[in-house]
Design an enzyme around this catalytic site. Sequence first.
Site, mmCIF file in Angstrom:
data_model
loop_
_atom_site.group_PDB
_atom_site.id
_atom_site.type_symbol
_atom_site.label_atom_id
_atom_site.label_comp_id
_atom_site.label_asym_id
_atom_site.label_seq_id
_atom_site.Cartn_x
_atom_site.Cartn_y
_atom_site.Cartn_z
ATOM 1 N N LEU A 98 0.644 -1.063 -0.110
ATOM 2 C CA LEU A 98 0.108 -0.251 0.000
ATOM 3 C C LEU A 98 0.631 1.566 -0.171
ATOM 4 O O LEU A 98 1.271 1.067 1.011
ATOM 5 C CB LEU A 98 -0.650 0.290 1.243
ATOM 6 C CG LEU A 98 -2.014 -1.005 0.442
ATOM 7 C CD1 LEU A 98 -2.249 -1.244 2.473
ATOM 8 C CD2 LEU A 98 -3.426 -1.120 -0.035
ATOM 9 N N HIS A 114 0.003 -11.096 8.651
ATOM 10 C CA HIS A 114 0.911 -11.927 8.579
ATOM 11 C C HIS A 114 1.332 -13.080 9.160
ATOM 12 O O HIS A 114 1.668 -13.946 9.901
ATOM 13 C CB HIS A 114 1.927 -10.664 8.727
ATOM 14 C CG HIS A 114 3.021 -11.482 7.910
ATOM 15 N ND1 HIS A 114 3.643 -11.610 6.781
ATOM 16 C CD2 HIS A 114 4.554 -11.878 8.748
ATOM 17 C CE1 HIS A 114 5.030 -11.869 6.344
ATOM 18 N NE2 HIS A 114 5.352 -12.272 7.602
HETATM 19 C C1 GRF Z 1 -3.160 -15.585 5.061
HETATM 20 O O1 GRF Z 1 -2.107 -16.727 5.327
HETATM 21 C C2 GRF Z 1 -2.066 -14.264 4.641
HETATM 22 O O2 GRF Z 1 -1.674 -14.058 6.066
HETATM 23 C C3 GRF Z 1 -1.466 -14.153 3.159
HETATM 24 O O3 GRF Z 1 -2.019 -14.618 2.234
HETATM 25 C C4 GRF Z 1 -2.858 -15.325 3.178
HETATM 26 C C5 GRF Z 1 -4.309 -15.254 2.554
HETATM 27 O O4 GRF Z 1 -4.924 -16.482 2.512
HETATM 28 N N1 GRF Z 1 -0.792 -12.707 3.130
HETATM 29 P P1 GRF Z 1 -6.346 -16.894 2.538
HETATM 30 O O5 GRF Z 1 -6.177 -16.291 0.838
HETATM 31 O O6 GRF Z 1 -7.297 -15.781 3.147
HETATM 32 O O7 GRF Z 1 -7.064 -18.505 2.090
#
Ligand code: GRF
Length: 201
Positions: A98, A114
């Site tokens: 962003l 994260h």
């Molecule tokens: C999660 O592990 C998030 O932390 C990471 O991407 C994944 C997203 O998973 N940045 P989803 O698309 O919600 O299943």
Amino acid sequence: MTTPHQPAAIAHLNVVVLVSGTGSLLQAIVDGQDEHYSVVKVIADVPCQGIERARAAGIATEVVEMGADRAEWNQRLVAAVDAAQPDVVVSAGFMKILGKDFLDRFEGRTINTHPALLPAFKGAHGVRDALAYGAKVTGSTVHFVDAGVDTGSIIAQEPVRILAEDDEASLHERIKVVERELIVSVLRAARVEGEALSIQL
Ligand code: GRF
């Protein structure tokens, strides 16, 4: 009338969620809606399953695809988010950084989930990097978004053990189970204080 012994009424928060992929965290956020918060809009940078999940839930959606000009994309993203008047913006598997325009408008109200225990294993490959390093414990972090990559102040964390038989997919799935609960807890604990968010877990 509120007396000193009565807590002030908890304002209901309007949440915008940013996604890029499967949207399983978005689904948990949608399923967790209650008197604390509502998801008012879901925005993606690419057409994705997250957008389909939002449509299925009757939530407004917008896909803001990036063209050649990143600054112009940031402005379109700000406009798309602003139109929903959110109290909180959640980056839940949103795979773009962003930019300044976005942070000028929403810093302090934008949080990210994260899949690692920050400050370890920042960046787009937090799960793979923890495995490759040979870490025995990793986890999930919810943090405020700032101008760095996964550097904003930490709101909440939960650990996940790394098992000898784990590969990236199995570990990421166990982390996501934890992420889904954590992000809902954070949203339920969030309060608006002026332009910023206060979150005490
Ligand atoms: C999660 O592990 C998030 O932390 C990471 O991407 C994944 C997203 O998973 N940045 P989803 O698309 O919600 O299943």
